[in-house]
Design a protein around this motif. Structure first.
Motif, PDB file in Angstrom:
ATOM      1  N   ALA A 180     -11.889 -28.861 -53.985  1.00 22.17           N
ATOM      2  CA  ALA A 180     -12.400 -29.726 -52.921  1.00 22.17           C
ATOM      3  C   ALA A 180     -12.513 -29.060 -51.554  1.00 22.17           C
ATOM      4  O   ALA A 180     -12.023 -29.597 -50.558  1.00 22.17           O
ATOM      5  CB  ALA A 180     -11.529 -30.979 -52.822  1.00 22.17           C
ATOM      6  N   PRO A 181     -13.149 -27.892 -51.457  1.00 25.21           N
ATOM      7  CA  PRO A 181     -13.325 -27.302 -50.125  1.00 25.21           C
ATOM      8  C   PRO A 181     -14.318 -28.122 -49.298  1.00 25.21           C
ATOM      9  O   PRO A 181     -15.326 -28.608 -49.822  1.00 25.21           O
ATOM     10  CB  PRO A 181     -13.879 -25.912 -50.429  1.00 25.21           C
ATOM     11  N   GLN A 182     -14.007 -28.299 -48.022  1.00 27.57           N
ATOM     12  CA  GLN A 182     -14.976 -28.957 -47.144  1.00 27.57           C
ATOM     13  C   GLN A 182     -16.122 -28.019 -46.801  1.00 27.57           C
ATOM     14  O   GLN A 182     -17.239 -28.452 -46.557  1.00 27.57           O
ATOM     15  CB  GLN A 182     -14.285 -29.418 -45.862  1.00 27.57           C
ATOM     16  N   ALA A 183     -15.809 -26.727 -46.730  1.00 27.19           N
ATOM     17  CA  ALA A 183     -16.820 -25.711 -46.500  1.00 27.19           C
ATOM     18  C   ALA A 183     -16.473 -24.502 -47.351  1.00 27.19           C
ATOM     19  O   ALA A 183     -15.305 -24.139 -47.470  1.00 27.19           O
ATOM     20  CB  ALA A 183     -16.884 -25.326 -45.022  1.00 27.19           C
ATOM     21  N   ARG A 188     -10.285 -26.078 -46.105  1.00 27.85           N
ATOM     22  CA  ARG A 188      -9.922 -27.464 -46.390  1.00 27.85           C
ATOM     23  C   ARG A 188      -8.891 -27.896 -45.352  1.00 27.85           C
ATOM     24  O   ARG A 188      -7.728 -27.465 -45.386  1.00 27.85           O
ATOM     25  CB  ARG A 188      -9.322 -27.607 -47.793  1.00 27.85           C
ATOM     26  N   VAL A 189      -9.311 -28.700 -44.396  1.00 20.11           N
ATOM     27  CA  VAL A 189      -8.432 -29.222 -43.347  1.00 20.11           C
ATOM     28  C   VAL A 189      -8.587 -30.727 -43.340  1.00 20.11           C
ATOM     29  O   VAL A 189      -9.670 -31.252 -43.062  1.00 20.11           O
ATOM     30  CB  VAL A 189      -8.798 -28.636 -41.966  1.00 20.11           C
ATOM     31  N   ASP A 190      -7.492 -31.441 -43.642  1.00 20.11           N
ATOM     32  CA  ASP A 190      -7.573 -32.890 -43.797  1.00 20.11           C
ATOM     33  C   ASP A 190      -7.108 -33.684 -42.589  1.00 20.11           C
ATOM     34  O   ASP A 190      -7.413 -34.868 -42.472  1.00 20.11           O
ATOM     35  CB  ASP A 190      -6.742 -33.329 -45.022  1.00 20.11           C
ATOM     36  N   ASP A 191      -6.336 -33.065 -41.699  1.00 24.02           N
ATOM     37  CA  ASP A 191      -5.823 -33.828 -40.564  1.00 24.02           C
ATOM     38  C   ASP A 191      -5.513 -32.893 -39.407  1.00 24.02           C
ATOM     39  O   ASP A 191      -5.661 -31.668 -39.511  1.00 24.02           O
ATOM     40  CB  ASP A 191      -4.574 -34.628 -40.954  1.00 24.02           C
ATOM     41  N   ALA A 192      -5.075 -33.480 -38.289  1.00 28.56           N
ATOM     42  CA  ALA A 192      -4.818 -32.701 -37.077  1.00 28.56           C
ATOM     43  C   ALA A 192      -3.682 -31.700 -37.286  1.00 28.56           C
ATOM     44  O   ALA A 192      -3.700 -30.605 -36.728  1.00 28.56           O
ATOM     45  CB  ALA A 192      -4.492 -33.640 -35.924  1.00 28.56           C
ATOM     46  N   ALA A 193      -2.692 -32.071 -38.099  1.00 31.49           N
ATOM     47  CA  ALA A 193      -1.573 -31.154 -38.333  1.00 31.49           C
ATOM     48  C   ALA A 193      -2.043 -29.886 -39.038  1.00 31.49           C
ATOM     49  O   ALA A 193      -1.611 -28.774 -38.709  1.00 31.49           O
ATOM     50  CB  ALA A 193      -0.489 -31.854 -39.162  1.00 31.49           C
ATOM     51  N   ALA A 238      -2.481 -22.842 -45.062  1.00 33.70           N
ATOM     52  CA  ALA A 238      -2.726 -23.380 -46.398  1.00 33.70           C
ATOM     53  C   ALA A 238      -4.165 -23.833 -46.574  1.00 33.70           C
ATOM     54  O   ALA A 238      -4.690 -23.841 -47.698  1.00 33.70           O
ATOM     55  CB  ALA A 238      -1.771 -24.552 -46.662  1.00 33.70           C
ATOM     56  N   GLY A 239      -4.810 -24.211 -45.481  1.00 25.18           N
ATOM     57  CA  GLY A 239      -6.169 -24.726 -45.586  1.00 25.18           C
ATOM     58  C   GLY A 239      -7.244 -23.665 -45.687  1.00 25.18           C
ATOM     59  O   GLY A 239      -8.430 -24.000 -45.819  1.00 25.18           O
ATOM     60  N   LEU A 240      -6.874 -22.386 -45.625  1.00 28.51           N
ATOM     61  CA  LEU A 240      -7.854 -21.308 -45.654  1.00 28.51           C
ATOM     62  C   LEU A 240      -7.663 -20.474 -46.916  1.00 28.51           C
ATOM     63  O   LEU A 240      -6.557 -20.019 -47.211  1.00 28.51           O
ATOM     64  CB  LEU A 240      -7.695 -20.424 -44.416  1.00 28.51           C
ATOM     65  N   THR A 241      -8.725 -20.279 -47.664  1.00 28.24           N
ATOM     66  CA  THR A 241      -8.700 -19.470 -48.881  1.00 28.24           C
ATOM     67  C   THR A 241      -9.594 -18.260 -48.689  1.00 28.24           C
ATOM     68  O   THR A 241     -10.778 -18.400 -48.364  1.00 28.24           O
ATOM     69  CB  THR A 241      -9.195 -20.278 -50.091  1.00 28.24           C
ATOM     70  N   GLN A 274     -14.350 -36.042 -43.330  1.00 29.56           N
ATOM     71  CA  GLN A 274     -13.451 -37.088 -43.813  1.00 29.56           C
ATOM     72  C   GLN A 274     -13.832 -37.592 -45.203  1.00 29.56           C
ATOM     73  O   GLN A 274     -13.288 -38.595 -45.680  1.00 29.56           O
ATOM     74  CB  GLN A 274     -13.438 -38.252 -42.818  1.00 29.56           C
ATOM     75  N   GLY A 275     -14.750 -36.900 -45.850  1.00 31.11           N
ATOM     76  CA  GLY A 275     -15.083 -37.217 -47.228  1.00 31.11           C
ATOM     77  C   GLY A 275     -15.944 -38.434 -47.420  1.00 31.11           C
ATOM     78  O   GLY A 275     -16.051 -38.948 -48.538  1.00 31.11           O
ATOM     79  N   GLU A 276     -16.585 -38.913 -46.357  1.00 34.73           N
ATOM     80  CA  GLU A 276     -17.414 -40.104 -46.462  1.00 34.73           C
ATOM     81  C   GLU A 276     -18.878 -39.769 -46.691  1.00 34.73           C
ATOM     82  O   GLU A 276     -19.717 -40.656 -46.798  1.00 34.73           O
ATOM     83  CB  GLU A 276     -17.264 -40.944 -45.200  1.00 34.73           C
TER      84      GLU A 276
END
Length: 446
Positions: free
Chosen positions: A307-310, A343-348, A361-364, A289-291
């Protein structure tokens, strides 16, 4: 088999694959509204399961508990619905047809694009091999498989690491070279493998991998036997050489992967080795969650990843797009890095990833010769072959093509290129092109 028949085989297999896939859909259609309801429920159940997993890894307390209930309850509900709808037999037939289509599709792509085995080179056996062994690695495989005695019987000198006193593995390898070693080897984890491999490559010496680690990813992709690491020692008397690529991150060598973002943060925790799941569940909500953790930006050649989370950079691309199970690398001498960003920001978006896979879209997914990772801080955590490090930014990953001479047994259980190809992804667009007597798309994946 004649050349003409050989050319027709991929087309025939592709057409059979499409027929099986269409037949599976037709069988489901014969189940009527109930069957279509079950199919819809399966898709919804998959999405709900993904949402549940997302809540588990990004929430705490009651929301996490609710996510666990969704993740477990959704597939159970689908099974119960299929049973109550009385379409179990037809659904089973549809599944069999679909699996047959997948098998024929993979066979078609293998026939159209035969996998290229890594070339081997005949070289004489080493005269003064030195093997570094970690007795703790893999839960004690060195002792369990009697590797020290077996290696010494084959003429190797064994340097046994002392678990109670941390030692500089790189220095031990350099000392062995100075004392006349003509081969360096490691029985240990991939992190230790990478350190000694760097010294072997620097001195143009053959390198021996003994699959005595926990996961042995490098050994797997070399085709070595992971169930019995003692078989790797056969290379000392009857072996061949492979020329494989070596990854570089800063001034460090890696044989498998470099990880940035969430995973790299988690492995920094002192409690990670003893309680991996608990440590990850405690850290992931803040990281995703970017915290917590630095904000990253990556550039793979001329492609930017924001901004990849991983982010995972691999020594040659992995075959599978699933971040949880990368499968294996079909080749270790392709000269390019594999890049996977999430990069996955929410449940959707989690549900989209579950339903669309590599097209989400969240996978590169990329390949590149150079990857540069920037951050909003001067240093970032990095996991190099699973080892926790901190490196100054920007962090640059490159590849040294065919820099490492790896000596392997002449007979390796995983060296069959057809076996490697079975782990590759299947793209139905390529199957359709083959069925229509067109060549698969360039760069398509088996």
């Amino acid at each position: 088999m004649t050349e003409a028949t050989d050319r027709r085989r991929p087309r025939r297999l592709a057409r059979i694959a499409l027929v099986c896939a269409v037949a599976a859909v037709v069988v489901l259609a014969f189940t009527g509204p109930r069957g279509l309801l079950v199919l819809l429920a399966e898709l919804v159940g998959l999405a709900v399961t993904a949402v549940g997993v997302w809540w588990v890894i990004t929430r705490r307390g009651l929301p996490r508990l609710a996510g666990a209930v969704l993740a477990v309850g959704a597939p159970v509900a689908v099974v119960v619905l299929a049973y109550d709808a009385e379409v179990a037999l037809l659904a089973a037939v549809a599944v069999v047809l679909w699996l047959a289509g997948l098998a024929c599709g993979r066979a078609a792509l293998r026939a159209a694009r035969p996998p290229r085995p890594m070339p081997v080179r005949e070289t004489p056996p080493p005269r003064r091999p030195v093997l570094i062994m970690n007795p703790k690695s893999g839960g004690g495989k060195v002792e369990r498989f009697d590797l020290v005695r077996r290696a010494e019987e084959l003429g190797a000198r064994v340097v046994l690491l002392d678990p109670a006193a941390p030692q500089d593995v790189t220095e031990l390898a350099r000392r062995a070279v100075a004392e006349g070693a003509d081969l360096l080897g490691v029985a240990g984890g991939d992190g230790t493998q990478a350190l000694v491999a760097a010294v072997a490559a620097e001195h143009d010496l053959p390198f021996l991998v003994v699959s005595a680690g926990t996961r042995n990813h490098f050994a797997m992709d070399l085709g070595l036997d992971r169930a019995d690491p003692a078989t790797c020692l056969d290379a000392l008397r009857d072996g061949v050489e492979l020329a494989v690529d070596l990854g570089r991150v800063g001034d460090r060598t890696f044989v498998n992967t470099v990880s940035f973002g969430a995973y790299a943060q988690i492995v920094q925790s002192p409690g990670y080795r003893d309680a991996k799941t608990a440590t990850a569940l405690d850290a992931l909500p803040d990281l995703l969650q970017g915290e917590a953790g630095p904000a990253l930006t990556a550039r793979a050649d001329d492609r930017r990843i924001d901004a990849p989370q991983a982010l995972l950079v691999s020594n040659n691309p992995y075959a599978a797009p699933d971040p949880a199970d990368l499968g294996r690398r079909p080749s270790l001498d392709g000269g390019v890095l594999g890049v996977l960003g999430v990069r996955v920001d929410d449940a959707a978006q989690a549900a989209e990833l579950a339903l669309r896979g590599e097209r989400a879209a969240g996978l590169t997914l990329l390949s590149a010769r150079r990857v540069t990772v920037q951050a909003d801080v001067p240093e970032i955590p990095v996991a190099v072959d699973g080892e926790a490090l901190t490196l100054p930014t920007p962090v640059v990953c490159t590849l040294l093509p065919r820099a490492l001479r790896v000596r392997v047994p002449r007979d390796r259980p995983g060296a069959d290129p057809d076996r490697q190809a079975r782990a590759h992804r299947l793209d139905w667009r390529d199957i359709t092109r083959l069925a229509l007597d067109r060549a698969p798309a360039a760069g398509g994946r088996p």
